[in-house]
Write a protein that holds these residues in place. Structure first.
Motif, PDB file in Angstrom:
ATOM      1  N   SER A   1       0.817  -1.212   0.000  1.00  0.00           N
ATOM      2  CA  SER A   1       0.000   0.000   0.000  1.00  0.00           C
ATOM      3  C   SER A   1       0.853   1.265   0.000  1.00  0.00           C
ATOM      4  O   SER A   1       0.468   2.268  -0.591  1.00  0.00           O
TER       5      SER A   1
ATOM      6  N   THR B   1       3.735   1.646  -1.560  1.00  0.00           N
ATOM      7  CA  THR B   1       4.297   1.844  -2.896  1.00  0.00           C
ATOM      8  C   THR B   1       3.246   2.259  -3.919  1.00  0.00           C
ATOM      9  O   THR B   1       3.567   2.959  -4.867  1.00  0.00           O
ATOM     10  N   HIS B   2       1.993   1.853  -3.731  1.00  0.00           N
ATOM     11  CA  HIS B   2       0.972   2.096  -4.759  1.00  0.00           C
ATOM     12  C   HIS B   2      -0.106   3.099  -4.359  1.00  0.00           C
ATOM     13  O   HIS B   2      -0.772   3.650  -5.238  1.00  0.00           O
TER      14      HIS B   2
ATOM     15  N   ALA C   1      -5.728   1.402  -0.454  1.00  0.00           N
ATOM     16  CA  ALA C   1      -5.215   0.149  -1.007  1.00  0.00           C
ATOM     17  C   ALA C   1      -6.236  -0.968  -0.853  1.00  0.00           C
ATOM     18  O   ALA C   1      -6.526  -1.702  -1.810  1.00  0.00           O
TER      19      ALA C   1
END
Length: 133
Positions: free
Chosen positions: A21, A23-24, A31
């Motif tokens: 979560s 990283t994105h 997330a």
């Protein structure tokens, strides 16, 4: 502001989720919402396999391409080359002796007769001139 609720996860799973979560997405809530929406909208279960991966597809395509190449080589050896050789031998055959046409034969015979007649007359004239001497 929204309220939070605590959910219990195993430590390893919670660490993996936190890394994912971060990283994105901006937050863990975003997330989790995105993952749930993905499964809901695509009507799939996380337990299902989505099918072959890129590597397995590539391997199967390579196998099929190799099989097609083998088939093409076999066709070339057994069909194309022998056929081409036969056609080439037909074109390389010696030409048949040229036979004159029927009209040409008749014209040749007429020319021979004309020559004979002209020759006989000329010969007779020479005889007549020789006898007169």
């Amino acid at each position: 502001m929204d309220t939070f609720i605590g959910i219990r996860f195993k430590k390893e799973t919670a660490k993996r989720f936190q890394e994912f979560s971060r990283t994105h997405f901006r937050s863990h809530t975003e997330a989790m919402a995105a993952m749930l929406d993905f499964f809901f909208y695509n009507e799939i279960s996380p337990k299902e396999k989505l099918g072959p991966t890129g590597r397995t597809i590539e391997a199967s395509i390579k196998k099929r391409i190799n099989a097609v190449i083998a088939i093409m080589r076999d066709v070339e050896k057994t069909q194309t080359k022998p056929t081409a050789a036969m056609i080439a031998s037909l074109f390389q055959a010696e030409e048949a002796p040229k036979k004159p046409l029927i009209l040409e034969k008749a014209m040749r015979e007429e020319k021979k007769e004309i020559r004979r007649k002209a020759g006989e007359k000329g010969f007779q004239k020479k005889l007549n001139t020789n006898n007169e001497l």
